[in-house]
Scaffold this active site. Sequence first.
Site, short mmCIF file in Angstrom:
data_model
loop_
_atom_site.label_atom_id
_atom_site.label_comp_id
_atom_site.label_asym_id
_atom_site.label_seq_id
_atom_site.Cartn_x
_atom_site.Cartn_y
_atom_site.Cartn_z
N GLN A 59 -4.47 -1.06 9.23
CA GLN A 59 -4.54 -3.10 8.69
C GLN A 59 -5.12 -3.09 9.91
O GLN A 59 -4.56 -3.82 10.92
CB GLN A 59 -3.08 -3.32 8.83
CG GLN A 59 -2.55 -4.56 8.18
CD GLN A 59 -3.09 -4.66 6.02
OE1 GLN A 59 -3.24 -3.75 5.80
NE2 GLN A 59 -4.00 -5.22 6.12
N LYS A 73 0.85 -0.95 -0.18
CA LYS A 73 0.07 0.32 0.04
C LYS A 73 1.13 1.06 0.19
O LYS A 73 0.88 1.94 -0.54
CB LYS A 73 -1.12 0.10 1.07
CG LYS A 73 -2.12 -0.87 1.89
CD LYS A 73 -2.66 -1.53 2.91
CE LYS A 73 -3.56 -2.70 2.33
NZ LYS A 73 -4.68 -2.75 3.30
N ASP A 101 -10.70 2.88 4.27
CA ASP A 101 -11.18 1.87 3.95
C ASP A 101 -12.54 1.64 4.33
O ASP A 101 -13.29 0.14 3.65
CB ASP A 101 -10.42 0.77 5.40
CG ASP A 101 -10.33 -0.54 5.39
OD1 ASP A 101 -9.30 -0.43 4.09
OD2 ASP A 101 -8.96 0.12 5.67
#
Length: 297
Positions: free
Chosen positions: A97, A53, A120
């Site tokens: 994460q 990412k 997200d």
Amino acid sequence: MPAELIDGKAIAAAIRAEVAVAVAALRARGVVPGLTVVLVGDDPASATYVGAKEKASREVGMAGTTIRLPASTAQGELLALVDRLNADPAVHGILVQMPLPAHLDPDVVIRRIDPAKDVDGFHPVNVGKLLIGHTDGFVSCTPAGVLELLRRSGVALRGAEAVVIGRSNIVGKPMAALLVQPGIDATVTVCHSRSRDLAAHVRRADILIAAVGRAEMVTGDMLKPGAVVIDVGMNSVSDPSHPRGRRLCGDVHFPSAVAVASRITPVPGGVGPMTIAMLLGNTVRAAEWAAPAGGVA
Ligand code: NDP
């Protein structure tokens, strides 16, 4: 005739190129889109995703940062970091994460992220906006990527029978919510581990989206001839013929499905590359919304 492959790598590359153009336009106005990823602990798979990412965000010209915290980090410390990132104008997107170490509550952490920086798309505000059909929120990257694959491949969605296998909050449920929105107009069935006669549901699908996490569970004989098959699954299975003794496969048994489907995503190279591409798209949008053209930067 075997199914045509839906090339997630190529479609993701096109999206990244579009994001890079949008980033350049923002930079020309003095705004550098910033994505900060927080990794707690040293789970090797998570470390790989986080590294990918950061690299991808830098490649499109963003400021990509990873903050690594020890597995022993207390919930209060993590929340204090989220608060700092929420308040930092250089940070447009925040991604913590998952999975977190067991002593940390992911729901509390997700709720602490400013919804305007929740790239997200996991915050309840963004999930709610998706369900209502408001387009000023962020949609979870994997289902958003699946929809983009279908759209850019020219798959007819209006009135189509779409069957989603899996009802997780990050894939199955938002996938169903997207497909049923007015303007997309699929007729959606969601299956899960308690569904009776999964095969009967799958056989009705013009579009099948498998997000289960069970290697090759959907076989070609379950499919409607000509179905479009999107395989979200990423499973590592033992395979002595493979150099590393293991191989990556999806939730769909590709060799039998490719003979029945009209279009199908491979694993790897299908949905996987789309997830990061959509994350970049969400981040550039977060930066645009934070600093609208003609507004106060
Ligand atoms: P979860 O484990 O959170 O959810 C799996 C879902 O599958 C659950 O809803 C479960 O039902 C359902 N399920 C399990 N067994 C069956 C069965 N026998 N029949 C029907 N449904 C079943 O997984 P995720 O949604 O997080 O991920 C799904 C897959 O997608 C995984 O392989 C994951 O690695 C992959 N993935 C890939 C991504 C990518 O970028 N390519 C991103 C995210 C995930 P129930 O709710 O009843 O338990």
